[in-house]
Write an enzyme that holds these catalytic residues in place. Structure first.
Site, PDB file in Angstrom:
ATOM      1  N   ASN A  77       2.154  -5.247  -3.136  1.00 31.95           N
ATOM      2  CA  ASN A  77       0.732  -5.516  -2.907  1.00 31.95           C
ATOM      3  C   ASN A  77      -0.013  -4.212  -2.646  1.00 31.95           C
ATOM      4  O   ASN A  77       0.467  -3.351  -1.894  1.00 31.95           O
ATOM      5  CB  ASN A  77       0.628  -6.427  -1.665  1.00 31.95           C
ATOM      6  CG  ASN A  77      -0.730  -7.057  -1.456  1.00 31.95           C
ATOM      7  OD1 ASN A  77      -1.263  -7.708  -2.342  1.00 31.95           O
ATOM      8  ND2 ASN A  77      -1.291  -6.867  -0.262  1.00 31.95           N
ATOM      9  N   GLU A 107      -6.360 -10.630  -1.540  1.00 30.93           N
ATOM     10  CA  GLU A 107      -7.210 -10.387  -0.352  1.00 30.93           C
ATOM     11  C   GLU A 107      -8.674 -10.265  -0.762  1.00 30.93           C
ATOM     12  O   GLU A 107      -9.413  -9.418  -0.244  1.00 30.93           O
ATOM     13  CB  GLU A 107      -6.760  -9.110   0.375  1.00 30.93           C
ATOM     14  CG  GLU A 107      -5.296  -9.119   0.775  1.00 30.93           C
ATOM     15  CD  GLU A 107      -4.849  -7.880   1.548  1.00 30.93           C
ATOM     16  OE1 GLU A 107      -5.704  -7.093   1.995  1.00 30.93           O
ATOM     17  OE2 GLU A 107      -3.624  -7.710   1.702  1.00 30.93           O
ATOM     18  N   ASP A 111     -12.407  -9.980  -1.290  1.00 29.30           N
ATOM     19  CA  ASP A 111     -13.738 -10.017  -0.675  1.00 29.30           C
ATOM     20  C   ASP A 111     -14.617  -9.068  -1.478  1.00 29.30           C
ATOM     21  O   ASP A 111     -14.121  -8.109  -2.072  1.00 29.30           O
ATOM     22  CB  ASP A 111     -13.739  -9.727   0.830  1.00 29.30           C
ATOM     23  CG  ASP A 111     -13.011  -8.471   1.259  1.00 29.30           C
ATOM     24  OD1 ASP A 111     -12.834  -7.539   0.430  1.00 29.30           O
ATOM     25  OD2 ASP A 111     -12.615  -8.406   2.431  1.00 29.30           O
ATOM     26  N   GLU A 130       0.799  -1.247   0.000  1.00 28.40           N
ATOM     27  CA  GLU A 130       0.000   0.000   0.000  1.00 28.40           C
ATOM     28  C   GLU A 130       0.826   1.289   0.000  1.00 28.40           C
ATOM     29  O   GLU A 130       0.583   2.201   0.806  1.00 28.40           O
ATOM     30  CB  GLU A 130      -0.961  -0.001   1.203  1.00 28.40           C
ATOM     31  CG  GLU A 130      -1.898  -1.177   1.193  1.00 28.40           C
ATOM     32  CD  GLU A 130      -2.892  -1.176   2.356  1.00 28.40           C
ATOM     33  OE1 GLU A 130      -2.721  -0.383   3.306  1.00 28.40           O
ATOM     34  OE2 GLU A 130      -3.837  -1.979   2.316  1.00 28.40           O
ATOM     35  N   HIS A 182     -10.382  -5.848  -2.653  1.00 32.91           N
ATOM     36  CA  HIS A 182     -11.485  -5.621  -1.707  1.00 32.91           C
ATOM     37  C   HIS A 182     -12.547  -4.820  -2.461  1.00 32.91           C
ATOM     38  O   HIS A 182     -12.492  -3.586  -2.515  1.00 32.91           O
ATOM     39  CB  HIS A 182     -10.988  -4.830  -0.492  1.00 32.91           C
ATOM     40  CG  HIS A 182      -9.981  -5.559   0.336  1.00 32.91           C
ATOM     41  ND1 HIS A 182     -10.290  -6.689   1.052  1.00 32.91           N
ATOM     42  CD2 HIS A 182      -8.669  -5.320   0.556  1.00 32.91           C
ATOM     43  CE1 HIS A 182      -9.214  -7.108   1.694  1.00 32.91           C
ATOM     44  NE2 HIS A 182      -8.206  -6.302   1.400  1.00 32.91           N
TER      45      HIS A 182
HETATM   46  C1  XIL Z   1      -6.730  -6.083   7.924  1.00 25.92           C
HETATM   47  C2  XIL Z   1      -7.180  -7.232   8.812  1.00 25.92           C
HETATM   48  O1  XIL Z   1      -8.102  -8.019   8.102  1.00 25.92           O
HETATM   49  C3  XIL Z   1      -7.800  -6.692  10.081  1.00 25.92           C
HETATM   50  O2  XIL Z   1      -8.033  -7.763  10.998  1.00 25.92           O
HETATM   51  C4  XIL Z   1      -6.889  -5.661  10.733  1.00 25.92           C
HETATM   52  O3  XIL Z   1      -7.555  -5.080  11.833  1.00 25.92           O
HETATM   53  C5  XIL Z   1      -6.481  -4.575   9.752  1.00 25.92           C
HETATM   54  O4  XIL Z   1      -5.893  -5.187   8.617  1.00 25.92           O
HETATM   55  N1  XIL Z   1      -5.099  -4.472   3.393  1.00 25.92           N
HETATM   56  C6  XIL Z   1      -4.176  -5.358   3.877  1.00 25.92           C
HETATM   57  C7  XIL Z   1      -4.522  -6.245   5.025  1.00 25.92           C
HETATM   58  O5  XIL Z   1      -3.092  -5.495   3.307  1.00 25.92           O
HETATM   59  O6  XIL Z   1      -3.413  -6.498   5.849  1.00 25.92           O
HETATM   60  C8  XIL Z   1      -5.639  -5.649   5.831  1.00 25.92           C
HETATM   61  O7  XIL Z   1      -6.013  -6.601   6.832  1.00 25.92           O
HETATM   62  C9  XIL Z   1      -6.798  -5.269   4.965  1.00 25.92           C
HETATM   63  C10 XIL Z   1      -6.407  -4.241   3.950  1.00 25.92           C
END
Ligand code: XIL
Length: 299
Positions: A169, A235, A237, A127, A206
């Site tokens: 990432n 990741e 969802d 990020e 996401h």
């Molecule tokens: C999130 C987790 O799912 C949570 O449990 C935590 O509180 C915050 O982080 N991007 C990422 C992940 O790279 O590490 C994040 O995970 C979600 C967004």
């Protein structure tokens, strides 16, 4: 095939899941996770605050719980994540400049040494780009330490564990038309041209009403792969868990030979960091959602 992992393996890919160490004692959770997935990412346990809570004092207790569970059950592990503006321990938040730079290098070396030769892919940097139309780097203590911090992180990581694939990432980089996607593309292209060691790009994926799935995601994956890096959906969802959207994402990965696999960010909706979005593949009672069937059929 009757599980996501086995179905993905038919094309040489994996289907992974984010695991929380404290949920492994929940038998419904652990049995679904073990049955369906063949790759594991620690949801929080390999992050900087978890692995180096005090400077120079590493703690791999929860990370190893997940790592050992994964390996004992025949799964590969994605490492997440070594250099990030978020979830830094307090001592790191208070550092800047060359002291922070050295702390980042020491952190990468400490964590990668513990898992040397054992991690399929590491999210080396997470990020680093800003949202919106600027195409700029995100402001952070790491960015202020010098914008070469990203390539320093990758060079450090390559030396620490030459066997791991090294990934960059990020999120909101799935839509090819977005400035953030283009900024990430220019960075990867530059790294490849200058020989900065980078092997893969992770698209968090996401998807929600503010940053919805767009069918040009396949173009994005193809354009990055054409730079000579692997790509992965890291990741996933989807707010509301639309079966057609889940199938579209899987088909986008399958359409790109350099797409290594797909990871969903949790098992059941109740396990999601955005549980109110009911974004995952399993109901809270452990039953399969329609989105599960759509993914299995697409694989
Ligand atoms: C999130 C987790 O799912 C949570 O449990 C935590 O509180 C915050 O982080 N991007 C990422 C992940 O790279 O590490 C994040 O995970 C979600 C967004």
């Amino acid at each position: 095939e009757s599980t996501l992992g086995a179905a993905a393996a038919q094309s040489g890919r994996y289907f992974g899941v984010a695991i929380a160490a404290n949920r492994l004692s929940d038998s419904t959770y652990a049995s679904i996770a073990n049955r369906e997935f063949n790759s594991v990412t620690a949801e929080n346990e390999m992050k900087i605050d978890a692995t180096e809570p005090q400077r120079g004092q590493f703690n791999f207790q929860n990370a190893d719980r997940i790592y050992n569970w994964a390996v004992q059950n025949g799964k590969e592990v994605r490492g997440h994540t070594l250099a990030w503006h978020s979830q830094q321990p307090g001592w790191m938040q208070n550092l800047s400049g060359s002291a922070l730079r050295q702390a980042m290098i020491d952190h990468i070396n400490g964590v990668m040494a513990h898992y040397k030769g054992k991690i399929a892919q590491w999210d080396v940097v997470n990020e680093a780009f800003a949202d919106g139309s600027s195409g700029a780097r995100r402001d952070s203590n790491l960015e202020r330490s010098g914008s070469d911090w990203i390539e320093v992180a990758f060079r450090t990581a390559r030396a620490a564990d030459p066997s791991a694939k090294l990934c960059y990432n990020d999120y909101n980089v799935e839509n090819w038309t977005w400035a953030k996607t283009q900024a990430m593309y220019r960075m990867v292209k530059d790294f490849k041209q200058r020989g900065v060691p980078i092997d893969c790009v992770g698209f968090q994926s996401h998807f929600n009403s503010g940053s919805p799935y767009n069918s040009n995601f396949r173009t994005t994956l193809q354009e990055f792969a054409a730079l000579g890096v692997d790509v992965a959906i890291t990741e996933l969802d989807i707010q509301g868990a639309s079966p057609t959207t889940y199938a579209a994402v899987v088909n986008d990965c399958l359409a790109v030979s350099r797409c290594l696999g797909v990871t969903v960010w949790g098992v059941r909706d109740m396990d999601s960091w955005r549980s109110e979005h009911t974004p995952l593949l399993f109901n809270n009672d452990g039953s399969k959602k329609q989105a599960y069937n759509a993914v299995l059929n697409a694989l």
